[in-house]
Scaffold this active site. Structure first.
Site, PDB file in Angstrom:
ATOM      1  N   CYS A   1       7.490   4.614  -9.904  1.00 16.49           N
ATOM      2  CA  CYS A   1       7.592   4.622 -11.366  1.00 16.49           C
ATOM      3  C   CYS A   1       6.642   5.723 -11.842  1.00 16.49           C
ATOM      4  O   CYS A   1       6.296   6.602 -11.057  1.00 16.49           O
ATOM      5  CB  CYS A   1       7.298   3.247 -11.982  1.00 16.49           C
ATOM      6  SG  CYS A   1       5.616   2.630 -11.783  1.00 16.49           S
TER       7      CYS A   1
ATOM      8  N   HIS B   1      -4.496  -1.954   8.024  1.00 20.28           N
ATOM      9  CA  HIS B   1      -5.219  -3.157   7.614  1.00 20.28           C
ATOM     10  C   HIS B   1      -4.339  -4.181   6.912  1.00 20.28           C
ATOM     11  O   HIS B   1      -4.580  -5.386   7.027  1.00 20.28           O
ATOM     12  CB  HIS B   1      -6.365  -2.794   6.666  1.00 20.28           C
ATOM     13  CG  HIS B   1      -7.484  -2.061   7.348  1.00 20.28           C
ATOM     14  ND1 HIS B   1      -8.722  -1.888   6.767  1.00 20.28           N
ATOM     15  CD2 HIS B   1      -7.538  -1.433   8.555  1.00 20.28           C
ATOM     16  CE1 HIS B   1      -9.506  -1.206   7.594  1.00 20.28           C
ATOM     17  NE2 HIS B   1      -8.817  -0.907   8.683  1.00 20.28           N
TER      18      HIS B   1
ATOM     19  N   ASP C   1      12.093   3.574 -11.496  1.00 18.96           N
ATOM     20  CA  ASP C   1      12.525   3.645 -12.894  1.00 18.96           C
ATOM     21  C   ASP C   1      12.702   5.128 -13.237  1.00 18.96           C
ATOM     22  O   ASP C   1      12.670   5.992 -12.345  1.00 18.96           O
ATOM     23  CB  ASP C   1      11.540   2.910 -13.824  1.00 18.96           C
ATOM     24  CG  ASP C   1      10.228   3.656 -14.049  1.00 18.96           C
ATOM     25  OD1 ASP C   1       9.991   4.697 -13.380  1.00 18.96           O
ATOM     26  OD2 ASP C   1       9.429   3.215 -14.892  1.00 18.96           O
TER      27      ASP C   1
ATOM     28  N   HIS D   1      -7.533  -8.269  10.812  1.00 19.60           N
ATOM     29  CA  HIS D   1      -6.519  -7.831   9.850  1.00 19.60           C
ATOM     30  C   HIS D   1      -5.306  -8.752   9.887  1.00 19.60           C
ATOM     31  O   HIS D   1      -4.726  -9.071   8.852  1.00 19.60           O
ATOM     32  CB  HIS D   1      -6.112  -6.381  10.122  1.00 19.60           C
ATOM     33  CG  HIS D   1      -7.256  -5.423  10.030  1.00 19.60           C
ATOM     34  ND1 HIS D   1      -8.109  -5.402   8.946  1.00 19.60           N
ATOM     35  CD2 HIS D   1      -7.709  -4.471  10.889  1.00 19.60           C
ATOM     36  CE1 HIS D   1      -9.035  -4.479   9.135  1.00 19.60           C
ATOM     37  NE2 HIS D   1      -8.821  -3.902  10.307  1.00 19.60           N
TER      38      HIS D   1
ATOM     39  N   THR E   1       3.470   5.678 -12.610  1.00 21.88           N
ATOM     40  CA  THR E   1       2.183   5.600 -11.909  1.00 21.88           C
ATOM     41  C   THR E   1       2.259   4.897 -10.560  1.00 21.88           C
ATOM     42  O   THR E   1       1.308   4.958  -9.789  1.00 21.88           O
ATOM     43  CB  THR E   1       1.189   4.792 -12.757  1.00 21.88           C
ATOM     44  OG1 THR E   1       1.770   3.485 -12.965  1.00 21.88           O
ATOM     45  CG2 THR E   1       0.917   5.455 -14.100  1.00 21.88           C
TER      46      THR E   1
HETATM   47  C1  RB5 Z   1       7.420   4.125 -18.085  1.00 24.18           C
HETATM   48  O1  RB5 Z   1       7.198   4.872 -19.242  1.00 24.18           O
HETATM   49  C2  RB5 Z   1       6.131   3.820 -17.379  1.00 24.18           C
HETATM   50  O2  RB5 Z   1       5.410   2.885 -18.103  1.00 24.18           O
HETATM   51  C3  RB5 Z   1       6.410   3.329 -15.989  1.00 24.18           C
HETATM   52  O3  RB5 Z   1       7.101   4.316 -15.288  1.00 24.18           O
HETATM   53  C4  RB5 Z   1       5.208   2.994 -15.122  1.00 24.18           C
HETATM   54  O4  RB5 Z   1       4.285   4.029 -15.127  1.00 24.18           O
HETATM   55  C5  RB5 Z   1       4.595   1.683 -15.375  1.00 24.18           C
HETATM   56  O5  RB5 Z   1       3.688   1.237 -14.659  1.00 24.18           O
END
Ligand code: RB5
Length: 144
Positions: A65, A98, A8, A134, A67
């Site tokens: 993304c 694993h 994203d 595993h 995180t």
């Molecule tokens: C987008 O703002 C953010 O929420 C997305 O990139 C991600 O971190 C979601 O898990």
């Protein structure tokens, strides 16, 4: 090996860095977007990348993304996908050894580029420890 990659807006810059690294390694890259830092919804990108891997269009997938969390959740909706959020090299190594992770998810806002590239390298170069406990556990994952 053909690698599908998607992000994203929060993972866009990191996706571009990883794509360059993969191309330097002469791996084939299937870039499924997004194509800028304009805000988009991550579920579509995670799902599309996972579909590419599950269908055999690509061998493995990388998603980014902010995180790595949201897009990994989307990817793991697809049967046969084992997408591991990795924030360290040891997580990447164990995700292969694993879990036979066929995808990884990285956070463009939480993991620096150098670490993300080390994670990518480790995940690409580490084999699954099949033939024992595993493999039994991964088979169980695949059965649900
Ligand atoms: C987008 O703002 C953010 O929420 C997305 O990139 C991600 O971190 C979601 O898990």
């Amino acid at each position: 090996m053909k690698i599908a990659i998607a992000s994203d807006h929060g993972g866009y810059k990191l996706k571009e860095e990883i794509k360059q690294y993969l191309q330097e390694r002469e791996l084939e890259v299937l870039d499924l977007g997004t194509d800028s830092e304009e805000s988009v919804d991550y579920p579509k990108f995670g799902y599309d990348c996972a579909e590419a891997v599950a269908s055999g269009t690509a061998d493995r997938g990388i998603v980014c993304c902010g995180t790595g969390i949201g897009i990994s959740i989307a990817a793991n909706k697809v049967k046969g996908i084992r997408c591991a959020v990795c924030t360290s090299v040891i997580m990447a190594e164990l995700a292969r050894q694993h879990n036979n992770a066929n995808m990884i998810a990285l956070g463009g806002r939480t993991t620096d580029t150098e670490t993300a590239l080390e994670i990518t390298k480790t995940w690409l170069d580490t084999e699954f420890e099949g033939g024992g406990r595993h493999e039994r556990r991964v088979n169980l994952l695949n059965s649900y």
